[in-house]
Design an enzyme around this catalytic site. Structure first.
Site, PDB file in Angstrom:
ATOM      1  CG  ASN A  46      -0.385  -0.010   2.541  1.00 19.09           C
ATOM      2  OD1 ASN A  46       0.579  -0.720   2.804  1.00 19.09           O
ATOM      3  ND2 ASN A  46      -0.969   0.757   3.442  1.00 19.09           N
ATOM      4  CD  GLU A  48      -1.559   5.281   4.709  1.00 23.40           C
ATOM      5  OE1 GLU A  48      -2.205   4.410   5.295  1.00 23.40           O
ATOM      6  OE2 GLU A  48      -0.993   6.216   5.318  1.00 23.40           O
ATOM      7  CB  ALA A  50      -1.045  14.291   1.906  1.00 20.99           C
ATOM      8  CB  CYS A  57      -5.158  -1.346  -2.320  1.00 25.08           C
ATOM      9  SG  CYS A  57      -6.535  -0.412  -1.637  1.00 25.08           S
ATOM     10  CD  GLU A  59      -5.325  -5.982  -1.478  1.00 26.49           C
ATOM     11  OE1 GLU A  59      -5.909  -6.485  -0.507  1.00 26.49           O
ATOM     12  OE2 GLU A  59      -4.993  -4.787  -1.510  1.00 26.49           O
ATOM     13  CB  CYS A  90     -10.869  -2.537  -0.083  1.00 25.81           C
ATOM     14  SG  CYS A  90     -10.158  -1.949  -1.646  1.00 25.81           S
ATOM     15  CB  CYS A  93      -8.533  -4.622  -3.950  1.00 26.20           C
ATOM     16  SG  CYS A  93      -7.378  -3.233  -3.896  1.00 26.20           S
TER      17      CYS A  93
END
Length: 136
Positions: A46, A48, A50, A57, A59, A90, A93
């Site tokens: 993953n 991330e 801001a 993700c 996956e 999720c 994904c």
């Protein structure tokens, strides 16, 4: 059904990917390993951002690596997250995996930090899914 040796190899790839994850906001590091139909394993982590929810993700990262390598079909995914809870892909994904998988045979494995695991088919996690064959 995946062999124990293949699960072990996928777990090693997912754990290495998790160690490289970029999660400065949630501090929730995730790694994934996708098994291509050619037998190669592709890792993803993953990442991330801001500007939430613009992250990626694990996956999705693993699928991107698979596609970049020229593979267009996947057999399984193994996901490793933080803590004692098992995590599954999720919803987004699950649909991304569906693009490259046969739902009834595609295996989804979740492993936690303690080594506990659970397994489902993609059809169990994404019933009555929409896929590429709907366009033919």
């Amino acid at each position: 059904m995946l062999s124990a040796a293949l699960k072990t190899e996928m777990l090693a790839v997912a754990r290495a990917a998790r160690a490289a994850a970029y999660a400065p906001y949630s501090n929730y590091f995730v790694g994934a390993a996708v098994l291509g139909d050619d037998g190669r394993i592709f890792g993803g982590c993953n990442v991330e951002n801001a500007a939430f929810p613009e992250g990626v993700c694990a996956e999705a990262g693993a699928l991107s690596a698979m596609v970049l390598a020229g593979v267009r079909k996947a057999q399984a995914v193994l996901v490793v997250g933080a803590g004692s809870h098992l995590i599954t892909p999720c919803g987004g994904c699950r649909q991304k995996l569906r693009e490259f998988a046969q739902p009834d045979s595609f295996q989804v494995l979740a492993v936690n930090e303690d080594g506990q695991e659970q397994q489902w088919t993609l059809a169990e996690l994404l019933p009555h899914s929409f896929g590429p064959e709907h366009f033919s």
